[in-house]
Motif scaffolding. Structure first.
Motif, PDB file in Angstrom:
ATOM      1  N   VAL A  64      48.031  41.482  54.576  1.00  0.00           N
ATOM      2  CA  VAL A  64      47.746  40.663  54.909  1.00  0.00           C
ATOM      3  C   VAL A  64      46.674  40.950  56.708  1.00  0.00           C
ATOM      4  CG1 VAL A  64      48.333  39.140  57.630  1.00  0.00           C
ATOM      5  CG2 VAL A  64      49.941  39.580  55.563  1.00  0.00           C
ATOM      6  N   ASN A  65      45.898  42.116  56.768  1.00  0.00           N
ATOM      7  CA  ASN A  65      45.122  42.351  57.898  1.00  0.00           C
ATOM      8  C   ASN A  65      43.683  42.069  56.842  1.00  0.00           C
ATOM      9  OD1 ASN A  65      46.229  42.608  59.738  1.00  0.00           O
ATOM     10  ND2 ASN A  65      46.677  44.394  59.827  1.00  0.00           N
ATOM     11  N   ARG A  66      43.656  42.655  55.740  1.00  0.00           N
ATOM     12  CA  ARG A  66      42.853  42.875  54.885  1.00  0.00           C
ATOM     13  C   ARG A  66      42.413  42.056  54.439  1.00  0.00           C
ATOM     14  NH1 ARG A  66      42.553  45.677  48.379  1.00  0.00           N
ATOM     15  NH2 ARG A  66      43.425  43.530  48.259  1.00  0.00           N
ATOM     16  N   GLU A  67      43.130  40.541  54.247  1.00  0.00           N
ATOM     17  CA  GLU A  67      43.376  39.445  53.953  1.00  0.00           C
ATOM     18  C   GLU A  67      42.487  38.756  55.019  1.00  0.00           C
ATOM     19  OE1 GLU A  67      42.589  35.857  51.808  1.00  0.00           O
ATOM     20  OE2 GLU A  67      43.192  37.930  50.675  1.00  0.00           O
ATOM     21  N   LEU A  68      43.076  39.131  55.986  1.00  0.00           N
ATOM     22  CA  LEU A  68      41.746  38.340  57.292  1.00  0.00           C
ATOM     23  C   LEU A  68      40.807  39.115  57.293  1.00  0.00           C
ATOM     24  CD1 LEU A  68      45.134  39.014  59.881  1.00  0.00           C
ATOM     25  CD2 LEU A  68      44.140  36.398  59.298  1.00  0.00           C
ATOM     26  N   LEU A  69      40.390  40.344  57.275  1.00  0.00           N
ATOM     27  CA  LEU A  69      39.245  40.499  57.873  1.00  0.00           C
ATOM     28  C   LEU A  69      38.580  40.547  56.114  1.00  0.00           C
ATOM     29  CD1 LEU A  69      40.390  44.742  58.026  1.00  0.00           C
ATOM     30  CD2 LEU A  69      39.080  43.224  59.271  1.00  0.00           C
ATOM     31  N   ALA A  70      38.837  39.956  55.041  1.00  0.00           N
ATOM     32  CA  ALA A  70      37.754  39.785  54.019  1.00  0.00           C
ATOM     33  C   ALA A  70      37.831  38.423  54.287  1.00  0.00           C
ATOM     34  CB  ALA A  70      39.075  39.388  52.934  1.00  0.00           C
ATOM     35  N   GLN A  71      38.025  37.447  54.670  1.00  0.00           N
ATOM     36  CA  GLN A  71      37.655  35.293  54.812  1.00  0.00           C
ATOM     37  C   GLN A  71      36.663  36.190  55.947  1.00  0.00           C
ATOM     38  OE1 GLN A  71      41.327  34.091  55.697  1.00  0.00           O
ATOM     39  NE2 GLN A  71      42.319  34.161  54.500  1.00  0.00           N
ATOM     40  N   ASN A  75      39.454  41.890  41.117  1.00  0.00           N
ATOM     41  CA  ASN A  75      39.772  40.784  42.377  1.00  0.00           C
ATOM     42  C   ASN A  75      39.954  41.796  43.508  1.00  0.00           C
ATOM     43  OD1 ASN A  75      40.033  38.420  41.272  1.00  0.00           O
ATOM     44  ND2 ASN A  75      42.208  38.369  40.613  1.00  0.00           N
ATOM     45  N   GLU A  76      40.744  42.833  43.479  1.00  0.00           N
ATOM     46  CA  GLU A  76      41.036  44.134  43.930  1.00  0.00           C
ATOM     47  C   GLU A  76      39.321  44.577  44.529  1.00  0.00           C
ATOM     48  OE1 GLU A  76      43.318  46.387  45.902  1.00  0.00           O
ATOM     49  OE2 GLU A  76      43.792  44.621  44.767  1.00  0.00           O
ATOM     50  N   VAL A  77      37.944  45.384  43.939  1.00  0.00           N
ATOM     51  CA  VAL A  77      37.009  45.844  44.028  1.00  0.00           C
ATOM     52  C   VAL A  77      36.294  44.419  44.832  1.00  0.00           C
ATOM     53  CG1 VAL A  77      34.520  46.103  43.143  1.00  0.00           C
ATOM     54  CG2 VAL A  77      37.067  47.224  42.144  1.00  0.00           C
ATOM     55  N   VAL A  78      36.808  43.283  44.472  1.00  0.00           N
ATOM     56  CA  VAL A  78      35.507  42.269  45.869  1.00  0.00           C
ATOM     57  C   VAL A  78      37.018  42.343  46.793  1.00  0.00           C
ATOM     58  CG1 VAL A  78      35.637  39.967  46.116  1.00  0.00           C
ATOM     59  CG2 VAL A  78      34.804  40.987  43.328  1.00  0.00           C
ATOM     60  N   LYS A  79      37.898  42.383  46.764  1.00  0.00           N
ATOM     61  CA  LYS A  79      38.913  41.560  48.177  1.00  0.00           C
ATOM     62  C   LYS A  79      38.028  43.463  49.343  1.00  0.00           C
ATOM     63  CE  LYS A  79      41.586  39.142  48.417  1.00  0.00           C
ATOM     64  NZ  LYS A  79      41.425  37.887  49.153  1.00  0.00           N
ATOM     65  N   ALA A  80      38.190  44.308  49.251  1.00  0.00           N
ATOM     66  CA  ALA A  80      38.406  45.137  49.631  1.00  0.00           C
ATOM     67  C   ALA A  80      37.160  45.771  50.016  1.00  0.00           C
ATOM     68  CB  ALA A  80      38.486  46.477  48.184  1.00  0.00           C
ATOM     69  N   GLU A  81      35.479  44.772  49.022  1.00  0.00           N
ATOM     70  CA  GLU A  81      34.383  44.867  49.463  1.00  0.00           C
ATOM     71  C   GLU A  81      34.329  43.681  50.705  1.00  0.00           C
ATOM     72  OE1 GLU A  81      30.387  46.244  50.375  1.00  0.00           O
ATOM     73  OE2 GLU A  81      31.920  47.232  48.966  1.00  0.00           O
ATOM     74  N   LEU A  82      34.756  43.238  50.795  1.00  0.00           N
ATOM     75  CA  LEU A  82      34.675  41.955  51.506  1.00  0.00           C
ATOM     76  C   LEU A  82      35.016  42.937  52.983  1.00  0.00           C
ATOM     77  CD1 LEU A  82      35.815  38.548  49.820  1.00  0.00           C
ATOM     78  CD2 LEU A  82      33.594  39.247  50.468  1.00  0.00           C
ATOM     79  N   GLU A 125      33.330  34.239  55.726  1.00  0.00           N
ATOM     80  CA  GLU A 125      32.383  33.811  56.525  1.00  0.00           C
ATOM     81  C   GLU A 125      31.289  33.511  56.852  1.00  0.00           C
ATOM     82  OE1 GLU A 125      34.892  33.184  59.839  1.00  0.00           O
ATOM     83  OE2 GLU A 125      36.343  32.166  58.137  1.00  0.00           O
ATOM     84  N   ALA A 126      31.212  35.159  56.866  1.00  0.00           N
ATOM     85  CA  ALA A 126      29.742  36.063  56.921  1.00  0.00           C
ATOM     86  C   ALA A 126      28.303  35.783  55.982  1.00  0.00           C
ATOM     87  CB  ALA A 126      29.749  37.147  58.105  1.00  0.00           C
TER      88      ALA A 126
END
Length: 460
Positions: A183-190, A230-237, A194-195
């Motif tokens: 959940v926290n990773r999703e908040l960071l990625a979003q 999906n994993e790489v992109v989400k993690a990089e974000l 936005e940036a």
């Protein structure tokens, strides 16, 4: 590696007050040309669960649930069971790799096993022992191995059991802490999207896909191409947002001196070795998500029975022979750092490209058989034999040695700075997450909550 904090080669002090594993921000999988599985934090620290419109599940095993079942909704983005399972596999790979070599980390996990009354079944013990012994050849070869390293069969058995129990316990810990991290990773990625960080994240993914490690990760985890992307992109974000927070964290010289003066006795250390390793993967049994040689060959060749047995034996012989050839080069004076960077299949070392460096280790914290083999070596010597472990065949080099004593502040500075920065970063990330939760709603889905609270049957 989830956080932007740096690593250090300074010895870990004795005092718990200076533990090198303070609370960390949520784990992310940082994409580089090295396999992203290796950049999952080895010892994830549970972060505060986000505010939700429902109570989070307590003991439900998500591994039992179907991949497409939505767990929760984070500002319109669904986190599914498949997301949880992917991240669990990646963290298992990293954690199991750490436990196979780091006795101090293993000791902490075994303490948790004792507190939580986790134990191996007799069947689990039998399978572990059989796999470990078979890795060393015939019964005669096994006895010769014990004699060579000066270890009794009882000591060997106890070491195998303790490592197996550490693996089992660590997996239970991961299962309990992972959902808040997702959940926290999703908040960071979003926030990173936005940036405007999505393009950079995709570029990192394309660089990784073009590297030799892409197919290795795919084979080890059996992820689909979409899973890896999906994993790489989400993690990089998520990493991008963590880096933004990290840039605002500073550590002063006065803070470092104050921490050192308050914990000077903690920097007393025993005799130490600095070790580098080169690993060739050849797991005789499944290690978390890393499948055994037999399972991998069965999947790729579709062989069964005696033909599969023969193929497993052939693969193991060839892998051992490759290790022997590399050992010969290392003993012959080849640059060990370059050899390890080029040929190692160890996830952590391959990601770091650090020559397989394990840092300074107290000799007493090493696996007993390894301690007895490495301690007599001089600085710069390569152990003239291959070591088998649950992951495969390992070549070790002693890159430095030092007698018992105290670390000077200059030597301890990287560790002190890392600890202070990690604590500050963890606090800063948590503050950022708390603010984010005030504007972003996280809702567990009714179906998931019903399953967690026992109001619905598990889907078949």
């Amino acid at each position: 590696a989830a956080a932007p904090a740096t690593t250090t080669s300074a010895a870990a002090p004795n005092s718990a007050a200076l533990s090198t594993s303070p609370a960390k921000p949520p784990s992310t999988l940082a994409p580089t040309t090295a396999p992203p599985a290796n950049l999952i934090a080895a010892k994830p620290a549970p972060t505060q669960a986000p505010a939700t419109s429902g109570k989070a599940p307590a003991k439900l095993s998500l591994e039992q649930l179907p991949n497409e079942l939505p767990i929760c909704n984070v500002a319109g983005n669904l986190i599914k069971v498949s997301d949880y399972k992917r991240m669990l596999r990646l963290q298992q790979m990293q954690l199991n790799s750490t436990l196979a070599t780091d006795q101090a980390a293993k000791a902490k996990v075994l303490e948790m096993a004792k507190v939580n009354k986790v134990a191996l079944s007799e069947d689990e013990k039998a399978k572990l022992l059989q796999a470990a012994k078979s890795q060393r050849g015939t019964e005669q070869e096994f006895q010769e191995f014990l004699k060579k390293v000066g270890v009794s069969e009882a000591e060997f058995r106890d070491e195998i059991y303790s490592t197996g129990l550490a693996f089992k316990t660590s997996n239970l810990i991961l299962e309990q802490s992972l959902l808040p991290e997702l959940v926290n990773r999703e908040l960071l990625a979003q926030a990173a999207i936005e940036a405007g960080g999505e393009k950079n994240a995709m570029n990192q993914y394309f660089r990784f896909k073009a590297s030799k490690h892409y197919n290795i990760l795919k084979e080890q985890t059996q992820f689909t191409a979409d899973d890896i992307r999906n994993e790489v992109v989400k993690a990089e974000l998520a990493k991008q947002q963590l880096n933004r927070i990290d840039k605002k964290v500073t550590v002063s010289a006065a803070e470092i001196k104050k921490l050192y003066d308050a914990n000077k006795a903690a920097f007393k250390h025993e005799d130490q070795l600095r070790i580098a390793k080169l690993l060739l993967l050849c797991p005789p049994e499944d290690v978390g998500p890393m499948k055994s040689v037999r399972v991998q060959l069965a999947n790729s060749t579709k062989l069964t029975g005696e033909k599969l047995d023969a193929e497993v034996a052939k693969f193991t012989r060839e892998k051992r022979q490759a290790a022997l050839l590399l050992l010969g080069q290392a003993i012959g004076g080849a640059d060990f750092e370059k050899l390890s960077n080029q040929y190692t299949e160890d996830p952590v070392a391959r990601a770091a490209q650090n020559g397989g460096d394990l840092g300074w280790l107290n000799t007493k914290t090493l696996v007993p058989e390894l301690q007895k083999a490495l301690q007599p070596l001089k600085k710069g010597q390569v152990l003239p034999q291959i070591v088998s472990n649950p992951q495969g065949f390992v070549i070790f080099k002693v890159t430095d040695k030092r007698a018992a004593g105290y670390l000077a502040m200059a030597e301890a500075k990287p560790l002190l700075e890392q600890k202070i920065k990690q604590e500050k970063l963890s606090q800063s990330v948590q503050e950022w997450l708390n603010k984010r939760k005030n504007v972003v709603r996280v809702e567990f889905t009714p179906k998931f909550l019903a399953l967690a609270q026992g109001q619905a049957n598990l889907p078949k």
